[in-house]
Design an enzyme around this catalytic site. Structure first.
Site, PDB file in Angstrom:
ATOM      1  N   GLY A  63       0.839  -1.198   0.000  1.00  0.00           N
ATOM      2  CA  GLY A  63       0.000   0.000   0.000  1.00  0.00           C
ATOM      3  C   GLY A  63       0.870   1.243   0.000  1.00  0.00           C
ATOM      4  O   GLY A  63       2.098   1.173   0.164  1.00  0.00           O
ATOM      5  N   LEU A  64       0.223   2.379  -0.161  1.00  0.00           N
ATOM      6  CA  LEU A  64       0.933   3.659  -0.197  1.00  0.00           C
ATOM      7  C   LEU A  64       1.652   3.944   1.120  1.00  0.00           C
ATOM      8  O   LEU A  64       1.286   3.387   2.165  1.00  0.00           O
ATOM      9  CB  LEU A  64      -0.075   4.796  -0.440  1.00  0.00           C
ATOM     10  CG  LEU A  64      -0.739   4.880  -1.815  1.00  0.00           C
ATOM     11  CD1 LEU A  64      -1.869   5.918  -1.763  1.00  0.00           C
ATOM     12  CD2 LEU A  64       0.276   5.250  -2.889  1.00  0.00           C
ATOM     13  N   SER A  65       2.626   4.814   1.060  1.00  0.00           N
ATOM     14  CA  SER A  65       3.246   5.302   2.291  1.00  0.00           C
ATOM     15  C   SER A  65       2.168   5.967   3.150  1.00  0.00           C
ATOM     16  O   SER A  65       1.365   6.753   2.650  1.00  0.00           O
ATOM     17  CB  SER A  65       4.337   6.312   1.947  1.00  0.00           C
ATOM     18  OG  SER A  65       4.899   6.847   3.119  1.00  0.00           O
ATOM     19  N   GLY A  66       2.137   5.605   4.411  1.00  0.00           N
ATOM     20  CA  GLY A  66       1.140   6.178   5.312  1.00  0.00           C
ATOM     21  C   GLY A  66      -0.197   5.479   5.286  1.00  0.00           C
ATOM     22  O   GLY A  66      -1.125   5.859   6.010  1.00  0.00           O
ATOM     23  N   ALA A  67      -0.319   4.430   4.483  1.00  0.00           N
ATOM     24  CA  ALA A  67      -1.601   3.707   4.422  1.00  0.00           C
ATOM     25  C   ALA A  67      -1.844   2.910   5.711  1.00  0.00           C
ATOM     26  O   ALA A  67      -2.994   2.634   6.065  1.00  0.00           O
ATOM     27  CB  ALA A  67      -1.634   2.779   3.213  1.00  0.00           C
ATOM     28  N   GLY A  68      -0.766   2.518   6.389  1.00  0.00           N
ATOM     29  CA  GLY A  68      -0.944   1.798   7.662  1.00  0.00           C
ATOM     30  C   GLY A  68      -0.282   0.433   7.717  1.00  0.00           C
ATOM     31  O   GLY A  68      -0.561  -0.366   8.611  1.00  0.00           O
TER      32      GLY A  68
ATOM     33  N   SER B 174       5.944  -1.940  -2.035  1.00  0.00           N
ATOM     34  CA  SER B 174       5.931  -2.876  -3.184  1.00  0.00           C
ATOM     35  C   SER B 174       4.927  -2.428  -4.260  1.00  0.00           C
ATOM     36  O   SER B 174       3.890  -3.055  -4.448  1.00  0.00           O
ATOM     37  CB  SER B 174       5.670  -4.314  -2.746  1.00  0.00           C
ATOM     38  OG  SER B 174       4.847  -4.449  -1.619  1.00  0.00           O
TER      39      SER B 174
HETATM   40  N1  LIG Z   1      -6.970   1.116  10.304  1.00  0.00           N
HETATM   41  C1  LIG Z   1      -5.735   1.624  10.374  1.00  0.00           C
HETATM   42  N2  LIG Z   1      -4.685   0.789  10.140  1.00  0.00           N
HETATM   43  C2  LIG Z   1      -3.424   1.263  10.167  1.00  0.00           C
HETATM   44  N3  LIG Z   1      -3.081   2.545  10.430  1.00  0.00           N
HETATM   45  C3  LIG Z   1      -4.079   3.429  10.674  1.00  0.00           C
HETATM   46  C4  LIG Z   1      -5.434   2.994  10.641  1.00  0.00           C
HETATM   47  N4  LIG Z   1      -6.207   4.074  10.914  1.00  0.00           N
HETATM   48  C5  LIG Z   1      -5.361   5.105  11.098  1.00  0.00           C
HETATM   49  N5  LIG Z   1      -4.081   4.717  10.954  1.00  0.00           N
HETATM   50  C6  LIG Z   1      -2.899   5.617  11.099  1.00  0.00           C
HETATM   51  O1  LIG Z   1      -2.242   5.729   9.831  1.00  0.00           O
HETATM   52  C7  LIG Z   1      -0.847   5.892  10.000  1.00  0.00           C
HETATM   53  C8  LIG Z   1      -0.140   4.817   9.176  1.00  0.00           C
HETATM   54  O2  LIG Z   1       1.273   4.952   9.265  1.00  0.00           O
HETATM   55  P1  LIG Z   1       2.271   3.750   8.960  1.00  0.00           P
HETATM   56  O3  LIG Z   1       3.640   4.190   9.352  1.00  0.00           O
HETATM   57  O4  LIG Z   1       1.753   2.492   9.550  1.00  0.00           O
HETATM   58  O5  LIG Z   1       2.178   3.650   7.361  1.00  0.00           O
HETATM   59  P2  LIG Z   1       3.003   2.743   6.355  1.00  0.00           P
HETATM   60  O6  LIG Z   1       2.019   2.183   5.403  1.00  0.00           O
HETATM   61  O7  LIG Z   1       3.869   1.790   7.094  1.00  0.00           O
HETATM   62  O8  LIG Z   1       3.903   3.811   5.579  1.00  0.00           O
HETATM   63  P3  LIG Z   1       5.385   3.665   4.953  1.00  0.00           P
HETATM   64  O9  LIG Z   1       5.229   2.953   3.645  1.00  0.00           O
HETATM   65  O10 LIG Z   1       5.827   5.097   4.755  1.00  0.00           O
HETATM   66  O11 LIG Z   1       6.251   2.948   5.937  1.00  0.00           O
HETATM   67  C9  LIG Z   1      -0.553   5.790  11.491  1.00  0.00           C
HETATM   68  O12 LIG Z   1      -0.446   7.084  12.031  1.00  0.00           O
HETATM   69  C10 LIG Z   1      -1.808   5.070  12.028  1.00  0.00           C
HETATM   70  O13 LIG Z   1      -2.082   5.398  13.371  1.00  0.00           O
END
Ligand SMILES: Nc1ncnc2c1ncn2[C@@H]1O[C@H](COP(=O)(O)OP(=O)(O)OP(=O)(O)O)[C@@H](O)[C@H]1O
Ligand SMILES: [Mg+2]
Length: 201
Positions: free
Chosen positions: A18-23, A92
């Site tokens: 998923g996108l950066s920041g998607a979770g 990815s």
């Molecule tokens: N259902 C959810 N699942 C995951 N994260 C969530 C959800 N709802 C809100 N969030 C918030 O979204 C943010 C996701 O950040 P996270 O670092 O997990 O993203 P990431 O996909 O790992 O990004 P990156 O690719 O940059 O590492 C967090 O601040 C988290 O608290």
């Protein structure tokens, strides 16, 4: 990826894309915690750690990103064939290489961690979207580099609409329904039986 190992594949590879920041990392950490309650070995392969330790020399061209994904797939496979539950949290972005791993790795479960770009950008957990918008960083996924969403993921977590707990529960429910967690329950109950026998007079 060829596999000539005599070892039985008894792990799982949960591939969070998923996108950066998607979770992805947030869900992966919480999921690791839940799965450890089942007493099976669990390992996380997170994009940030992989870039720091395993793929330092790689950049963000398509070729380098695909190499990175294949490396993580290779390591995930080694762990998987030793019974480890592997949670990969990696953008990815390219479908072709994800599909390549999906069709060659055993017990590969694709999890699409889905949130609209606007939501990820508003979260901007690492401040990278702001840098990408201002041109400080180039080739940032979703801004000036593509993200190819899975067409047929095993599980989709819509993190703009779900809590982290709900997203993780969805994955756990899917794994249970697919029979992936039966071994853990047996393992956990065998362990508790042993512990009981040990302390029984
Ligand atoms: N259902 C959810 N699942 C995951 N994260 C969530 C959800 N709802 C809100 N969030 C918030 O979204 C943010 C996701 O950040 P996270 O670092 O997990 O993203 P990431 O996909 O790992 O990004 P990156 O690719 O940059 O590492 C967090 O601040 C988290 O608290
Ligand atoms: Mg992350």
């Amino acid at each position: 990826m060829t596999d000539d190992s005599p070892l039985k594949h008894s792990g799982i590879i949960l591939w969070l894309t998923g996108l950066s920041g998607a979770g992805k990392t947030t869900i992966a950490q919480y999921l690791e915690h839940k799965l450890r309650e089942g007493d099976r070995p669990v390992e996380r392969l997170d994009g940030d750690a992989i870039r720091q330790h395993l793929s330092q020399e790689l950049g963000f061209s398509r070729s380098d990103r695909d190499t990175n994904v294949r490396r993580v797939g290779y390591v995930a496979n080694l762990l998987n064939r030793n019974g480890v539950i592997v949670i990969v949290s990696l953008i990815s972005p390219y479908r072709t290489v994800r599909d390549e791993l999906r069709s060659t790795l055993h017990n590969f479960v694709e999890v699409y961690v889905n949130a609209p770009l606007e939501v990820c950008e508003a979260r901007d957990v690492k401040g990278l979207y702001a840098k990408a918008r201002s041109g400080q960083i180039k080739s940032f996924t979703g801004i000036d580099d593509p993200y190819e969403a899975p067409l047929n993921p095993d599980i989709t977590c819509n993190t703009a609409a779900e809590t982290v707990e709900e997203s993780v529960a969805k994955i756990m429910t899917w794994l249970e329904a697919a029979g992936y967690l039966q071994g853990s329950e047996r393992f956990a109950s065998a362990n508790s039986d042993r512990a009981f026998q040990h302390i029984s007079p």
